[in-house]
Design an enzyme around this catalytic site. Structure first.
Site, PDB file in Angstrom:
ATOM      1  N   LYS A  40       5.779  -3.693   5.561  1.00 48.35           N
ATOM      2  CA  LYS A  40       5.881  -4.354   4.245  1.00 48.35           C
ATOM      3  C   LYS A  40       7.317  -4.331   3.723  1.00 48.35           C
ATOM      4  O   LYS A  40       7.641  -4.987   2.742  1.00 48.35           O
ATOM      5  CB  LYS A  40       4.939  -3.674   3.252  1.00 48.35           C
ATOM      6  CG  LYS A  40       3.460  -3.809   3.642  1.00 48.35           C
ATOM      7  CD  LYS A  40       2.558  -3.066   2.656  1.00 48.35           C
ATOM      8  CE  LYS A  40       1.100  -2.990   3.086  1.00 48.35           C
ATOM      9  NZ  LYS A  40       0.342  -4.225   2.798  1.00 48.35           N
TER      10      LYS A  40
ATOM     11  N   LYS B  59       2.289  -1.972  -3.607  1.00 50.56           N
ATOM     12  CA  LYS B  59       1.357  -2.069  -2.480  1.00 50.56           C
ATOM     13  C   LYS B  59       1.522  -0.784  -1.691  1.00 50.56           C
ATOM     14  O   LYS B  59       2.423   0.012  -1.985  1.00 50.56           O
ATOM     15  CB  LYS B  59       1.685  -3.277  -1.598  1.00 50.56           C
ATOM     16  CG  LYS B  59       3.174  -3.369  -1.212  1.00 50.56           C
ATOM     17  CD  LYS B  59       3.482  -4.604  -0.374  1.00 50.56           C
ATOM     18  CE  LYS B  59       3.627  -5.858  -1.185  1.00 50.56           C
ATOM     19  NZ  LYS B  59       2.892  -6.997  -0.712  1.00 50.56           N
ATOM     20  N   ARG B  60       0.664  -0.552  -0.694  1.00 48.19           N
ATOM     21  CA  ARG B  60       0.866   0.628   0.151  1.00 48.19           C
ATOM     22  C   ARG B  60       2.274   0.621   0.731  1.00 48.19           C
ATOM     23  O   ARG B  60       2.840  -0.446   0.986  1.00 48.19           O
ATOM     24  CB  ARG B  60      -0.150   0.637   1.306  1.00 48.19           C
ATOM     25  CG  ARG B  60      -1.532   1.035   0.883  1.00 48.19           C
ATOM     26  CD  ARG B  60      -1.578   2.431   0.312  1.00 48.19           C
ATOM     27  NE  ARG B  60      -1.472   3.414   1.363  1.00 48.19           N
ATOM     28  CZ  ARG B  60      -2.433   4.291   1.670  1.00 48.19           C
ATOM     29  NH1 ARG B  60      -3.552   4.330   0.995  1.00 48.19           N
ATOM     30  NH2 ARG B  60      -2.252   5.164   2.635  1.00 48.19           N
TER      31      ARG B  60
ATOM     32  N   THR C 201      -3.105  -9.662  -1.002  1.00 49.09           N
ATOM     33  CA  THR C 201      -3.882 -10.151  -2.129  1.00 49.09           C
ATOM     34  C   THR C 201      -3.138  -9.874  -3.433  1.00 49.09           C
ATOM     35  O   THR C 201      -3.359 -10.569  -4.441  1.00 49.09           O
ATOM     36  CB  THR C 201      -5.279  -9.497  -2.178  1.00 49.09           C
ATOM     37  OG1 THR C 201      -5.136  -8.097  -1.920  1.00 49.09           O
ATOM     38  CG2 THR C 201      -6.203 -10.098  -1.146  1.00 49.09           C
TER      39      THR C 201
ATOM     40  N   LYS D  32      -2.602 -12.055  -7.037  1.00 49.90           N
ATOM     41  CA  LYS D  32      -2.774 -11.543  -8.409  1.00 49.90           C
ATOM     42  C   LYS D  32      -1.533 -11.833  -9.231  1.00 49.90           C
ATOM     43  O   LYS D  32      -1.614 -12.180 -10.413  1.00 49.90           O
ATOM     44  CB  LYS D  32      -3.052 -10.035  -8.377  1.00 49.90           C
ATOM     45  CG  LYS D  32      -4.388  -9.679  -7.734  1.00 49.90           C
ATOM     46  CD  LYS D  32      -4.501  -8.204  -7.361  1.00 49.90           C
ATOM     47  CE  LYS D  32      -5.638  -8.006  -6.360  1.00 49.90           C
ATOM     48  NZ  LYS D  32      -5.609  -6.686  -5.708  1.00 49.90           N
TER      49      LYS D  32
ATOM     50  N   HIS E 280      -8.988  -7.687   9.827  1.00 46.31           N
ATOM     51  CA  HIS E 280      -7.997  -7.611   8.743  1.00 46.31           C
ATOM     52  C   HIS E 280      -6.594  -7.258   9.207  1.00 46.31           C
ATOM     53  O   HIS E 280      -5.712  -7.096   8.365  1.00 46.31           O
ATOM     54  CB  HIS E 280      -8.423  -6.586   7.701  1.00 46.31           C
ATOM     55  CG  HIS E 280      -9.650  -6.949   6.932  1.00 46.31           C
ATOM     56  ND1 HIS E 280      -9.603  -7.590   5.716  1.00 46.31           N
ATOM     57  CD2 HIS E 280     -10.956  -6.778   7.214  1.00 46.31           C
ATOM     58  CE1 HIS E 280     -10.838  -7.777   5.273  1.00 46.31           C
ATOM     59  NE2 HIS E 280     -11.678  -7.294   6.172  1.00 46.31           N
TER      60      HIS E 280
HETATM   61  O1  B1N Z   1      -6.544  -6.040   4.392  1.00 47.30           O
HETATM   62  C1  B1N Z   1      -6.296  -6.917   3.292  1.00 47.30           C
HETATM   63  C2  B1N Z   1      -5.173  -7.884   3.628  1.00 47.30           C
HETATM   64  O2  B1N Z   1      -4.886  -8.676   2.490  1.00 47.30           O
HETATM   65  C3  B1N Z   1      -3.923  -7.118   4.066  1.00 47.30           C
HETATM   66  O3  B1N Z   1      -2.955  -8.014   4.506  1.00 47.30           O
HETATM   67  C4  B1N Z   1      -4.287  -6.140   5.191  1.00 47.30           C
HETATM   68  O4  B1N Z   1      -3.140  -5.367   5.497  1.00 47.30           O
HETATM   69  C5  B1N Z   1      -5.420  -5.220   4.746  1.00 47.30           C
HETATM   70  C6  B1N Z   1      -7.667   0.516   8.657  1.00 47.30           C
HETATM   71  C7  B1N Z   1      -7.024  -1.188   7.097  1.00 47.30           C
HETATM   72  N1  B1N Z   1      -5.910  -4.548   7.118  1.00 47.30           N
HETATM   73  N2  B1N Z   1      -6.346  -3.430   7.739  1.00 47.30           N
HETATM   74  C8  B1N Z   1      -6.541  -2.520   6.823  1.00 47.30           C
HETATM   75  C9  B1N Z   1      -7.324  -0.345   6.057  1.00 47.30           C
HETATM   76  C10 B1N Z   1      -7.806   0.932   6.299  1.00 47.30           C
HETATM   77  C11 B1N Z   1      -7.974   1.354   7.601  1.00 47.30           C
HETATM   78  O5  B1N Z   1      -8.460   2.587   7.850  1.00 47.30           O
HETATM   79  C12 B1N Z   1      -7.198  -0.749   8.414  1.00 47.30           C
HETATM   80  N3  B1N Z   1      -6.230  -3.006   5.630  1.00 47.30           N
HETATM   81  C13 B1N Z   1      -5.839  -4.275   5.822  1.00 47.30           C
HETATM   82  C14 B1N Z   1      -7.588  -7.639   2.954  1.00 47.30           C
HETATM   83  O6  B1N Z   1      -7.923  -8.563   3.941  1.00 47.30           O
END
Ligand code: B1N
Length: 807
Positions: A541, A535-536, A641, A645, A344
């Site tokens: 971002k 978003k976060r 995502t 939406k 991701h």
């Molecule tokens: O995952 C989403 C994507 O739509 C986003 O672009 C992406 O930023 C998000 C470590 C993550 N990637 N990595 C994380 C979250 C928590 C953590 O402890 C990494 N989140 C994303 C769905 O694909």
């Protein structure tokens, strides 16, 4: 024989109403005179639960008796959002519920507001897991979600004059009507020489318009009954209880970091905890169906949601070899035929690598297995690529150096049959950069599956007026077959339809304006352009780029320029330890404070920071967005995502060629998308020549003026130091290339302003966004996972429950 005369139809919602009354007595032990709003919420939820239980029980029954191939989705996060309304919509009972509430002198809205949200995730990754669960059920795919039942979900965010403040989220404090504890399904996990017990808590995930209800199984940590007998017998009662408390902290709290791994011992413990419980549960299911363990990969397809559950590769090997007596080679074939992995992110700080020492302390046997996997892997590489030790070093599961580490992404790639990225650009960059060496070794292992979102929650539940308009205009099929939205295209030029479209959008904006007033006290004009970035908060971002643009707008308006009225809305949480992200929030809050009281801005500009962005709040925001801000540095947002939406609900996007923006633009058409900024390739070229923001800034008088104004203390009550770290960073290194994109961003924003002035054209573009977004349904994503990765087929569930439904 004459058919009997039908019994008179009971009033709408009668059955639910009776069930609510029954539960007030039998579950809440109260009479109406003592019942609180929350009691009524619980009663309504229990009444709905009674109804969905038939689907849930029948589904489990069907899956058990038919020995179905099953997908299991392992994720450290499931950002579910509230259940009640979603379940009502899935069951087609929203109107009945509203009627039942009314009969009790309540409103459905009051009930929905009472539900605490299970915030068991940080952002997109956790929310994706939740959309996927719902789509798997709707597609009637046998599936189980496995995760952690955190006692405290993502923190609550409050906004004060100093920016973000955090407090805990005790979402379970008043009980949870949507879960069932299954103490009979508990498993021991050995961590650091101590045993922790994982107890299953099950939540039903209803499919839409089908009889399927799949299970989300979350593990809660418990100390073993026979806790620390040694100290207990020695009379050290307190120490024994302390151990108990320690084991139970395992599932206490969700780590609030998005895309940052801090290498904490408790985090690694959480990972092995839920992964081991889940795999043991799969072996239990296998055994209960009389299937030999060597058929594990025929029964289960295991999807790893990022590397958080990557330890599954070693743990499945351990269970097969140590517990079930399988030999290494067979165990390895089973493991790699079972597991697949979704990446991701490309951000280096998110890549998990655990120090060998910590690993050795907590998981010595799993580490031994990882070393053996690595030794065998490197041996095959040495034969295939002789004389290339650097290649082997780059591919190794172990990062060498003074602090040796286990690279979890490498473990996941080596132990999987398929690795996917989450948008086309992301999947390509994975192959070209992060996993370039692996792509040489196993070119066929890598693929793309573009993310999606569930149209049930993000359209039917979040935007009932739009759903009703769609039903009226194109029929009701869109909710299960989102491609049907295409049928809207001819209506994009139909004046009558556009008027109704406008009406729906106004309703959503009025609703959001009311929420904004309630949550911030600020009055906003629903007829102004709603410009939204939720978003976060993360530098990549680029919320600070949007903020700079707002300051520029403020300067232009003060200088007398005539620009259409805008309401700029921000929302999102910053990781509590992420100082720069918190400073960005502080800047937006400071800007809002000044701008919203400046008489010169009346009717022209408002700035809002909506506190505590969540699924619940998102459901109010997404339908009301005119302009969707998707402005990450190209190459950094894996997918996004929220972009889907918003577009699905009729927003126009201003965005970079990043993540799924690219695919959204391809589909909605470049006339209906405000594109700006450098591409990932252009940025890579700029970086090769050595990037510096100064040359960009020197040619940009407006940007300089905005930065100077912030630096002068204008938005910080005269404090010139407060924003220094942010501004100095922008002007010296600017790691996220804000200055390189700022000018083009301004140009695109000017285009937005002119487009907005032609209301008819804007509405048409809005319709076309919705019409052409059907691809971004999570049903489509899940269909691709099922067909191309899991090889799992639908299994329809028939109503056959012996338990009579209450109606
Ligand atoms: O995952 C989403 C994507 O739509 C986003 O672009 C992406 O930023 C998000 C470590 C993550 N990637 N990595 C994380 C979250 C928590 C953590 O402890 C990494 N989140 C994303 C769905 O694909």
């Amino acid at each position: 024989m004459a058919s009997p005369t039908p019994a008179p139809c009971p009033p709408k919602g009668q059955a639910l109403l009776e069930a609510m009354r029954r539960h007030l007595f039998s579950s809440q032990a109260k009479s109406a005179s003592l019942a609180t709003i929350h009691d009524h919420y619980v009663c309504l939820s229990l009444a709905v639960r009674d109804i969905l239980l038939t689907s849930w029980v029948d589904t489990a029954d069907t899956y058990t008796s038919q020995h179905v191939r099953t997908a299991t989705y392992m994720s450290a996060e499931f950002l579910l959002g509230p259940h009640l309304e979603n379940n009502l919509v899935s069951l087609g009972l929203r109107e009945e519920a509203a009627a039942a509430c009314e009969a009790l002198g309540l409103t459905l809205e009051e009930m929905l507001a009472e539900e605490p949200e299970p915030g068991l995730g940080n952002g997109g990754l956790g929310r994706l897991a939740a959309c996927f669960q719902e789509s798997m059920a709707t597609l009637e795919l046998p599936a189980i979600g496995y995760g952690i039942r955190y006692e405290f979900g993502i923190f609550r965010q409050q906004i004060g004059p100093n920016g973000q403040m955090e407090s805990t989220d005790p979402w379970l404090a008043r009980g949870n009507p949507w879960e069932v504890i299954r103490p009979e399904w508990s498993y021991p996990v050995l961590i650091g020489g101590q045993t922790v017990i994982g107890v299953a808590y099950d939540t039903p995930i209803l499919g839409y318009g089908v009889h399927t209800a799949n299970t989300l199984r979350l593990w809660s940590a418990q100390a073993p009954d026979a806790f620390d007998f040694a100290s207990f017998n020695a009379g050290d009662y307190t120490r024994a209880v302390l151990h108990k408390v320690q084991s139970e902290t395992l599932s206490k709290v969700l780590y609030p970091n998005d895309e940052l791994e801090q290498g904490k011992r408790l985090r690694l413990s959480q990972q092995i905890f839920f992964v081991s419980c889940s795999l043991q549960d799969m072996f239990r299911i296998l055994g209960s169906q009389g299937i030999p363990v060597t058929e594990f990969h025929r029964k289960f397809a295991v999807q790893l949601n990022d590397t958080h559950p990557a330890i599954a590769v070693a743990e499945l090997m351990r269970l097969l070899i140590d517990v079930h007596g399988v030999d290494w080679d067979t165990a390895w074939s089973i493991t790699t035929a079972t597991i697949s992995y979704t990446n991701h992110t490309l951000l280096p700080e998110a890549l998990e690598a655990w120090g060998l020492e910590l690993f050795q302390q907590l998981l010595p046997r799993q580490l031994q297995i990882i070393f053996e996997i690595n030794a065998r892997f490197l041996r095959t590489l040495r034969i295939r690529f002789p004389g290339q030790p650097e290649l082997l070093e780059r591919l190794s599961l172990i990062e060498e150096g003074p602090h040796r580490k286990v690279r979890m992404a490498h473990l996941a790639v080596v132990g999987s049959h398929t690795v996917n990225g989450v948008a086309e650009l992301h999947s390509r960059l994975l192959k070209e950069n992060l996993f370039a060496d692996f792509a040489r070794v196993w070119p066929d292992r890598f693929t793309n599956i573009t993310n999606g979102v569930t149209p049930r929650r993000w359209l039917a539940v979040a935007n009932p007026p739009l759903a009703a308009l769609l039903n009226d205009a194109i029929g009701t099929d869109w909710c299960r077959h989102l491609d049907q939205l295409r049928k809207l295209e001819p209506l994009a030029t139909d004046a009558g339809f556009l008027e109704r479209w406008q009406g729906v959008r106004e309703q959503a904006k009025e609703r959001l304006a009311a929420t904004i007033r309630q949550d911030t006290g600020v009055l906003v004009d629903p007829s102004s352009l709603f410009d939204v970035q939720v978003k976060r908060i993360h530098e990549y971002k680029r919320q600070h780029m949007a903020a700079l643009q707002v300051v520029e707008r403020y300067l232009r308006l003060r200088a007398g320029e005539d620009l259409p009225p805008r309401t700029v809305i921000f929302g999102g949480k910053a990781a509590p330890g992420y100082a720069m992200a918190k400073l960005i929030i502080r800047l937006i809050v400071g800007m809002a404070e000044i701008i919203n009281i400046d008489p010169a801005m009346d009717g022209r500009l408002r700035v809002i920071f909506l506190p505590n962005f969540s699924v619940k709040l998102g459901q109010k925001i997404y339908p009301a967005v005119d302009l969707s801000e998707q402005i990450s540095t190209a190459g950094m947002e894996a997918s996004g995502t929220g972009n889907m939406k918003m577009s699905l609900n009729g927003a126009l996007t201003i965005g970079t060629l990043d993540g799924a923006n690219i695919e959204i633009r391809e589909r909605v058409g470049d006339d209906n998308f405000f594109l700006f900024g450098h591409t990932a390739e252009q940025l890579a070229a700029i970086n090769r020549n050595g990037y510096h923001p100064m040359p960009w800034l020197e040619n940009d008088a407006l940007a300089k003026e905005a930065i100077d104004l912030i630096g002068s203390g204008h938005f910080s009550e005269g404090d010139r130091d407060l924003f220094h770290p942010l501004l100095a960073n922008l002007c010296s290194s600017d790691p996220f290339r804000v200055m390189a994109d700022l000018g083009d961003y301004r140009r695109a924003q000017n285009e937005v302003d002119s487009a907005w002035c032609d209301a008819g054209r804007w509405s048409m573009m809005s319709v076309l966004n919705t019409a052409r977004c059907g691809f971004f349904s999570s049903d489509r994503s899940i269909q691709e996972y099922a067909d191309r990765i899991w090889k799992v087929a639908p299994v329809p569930v028939n109503a056959c429950s012996v338990i009579p439904s209450p109606s």
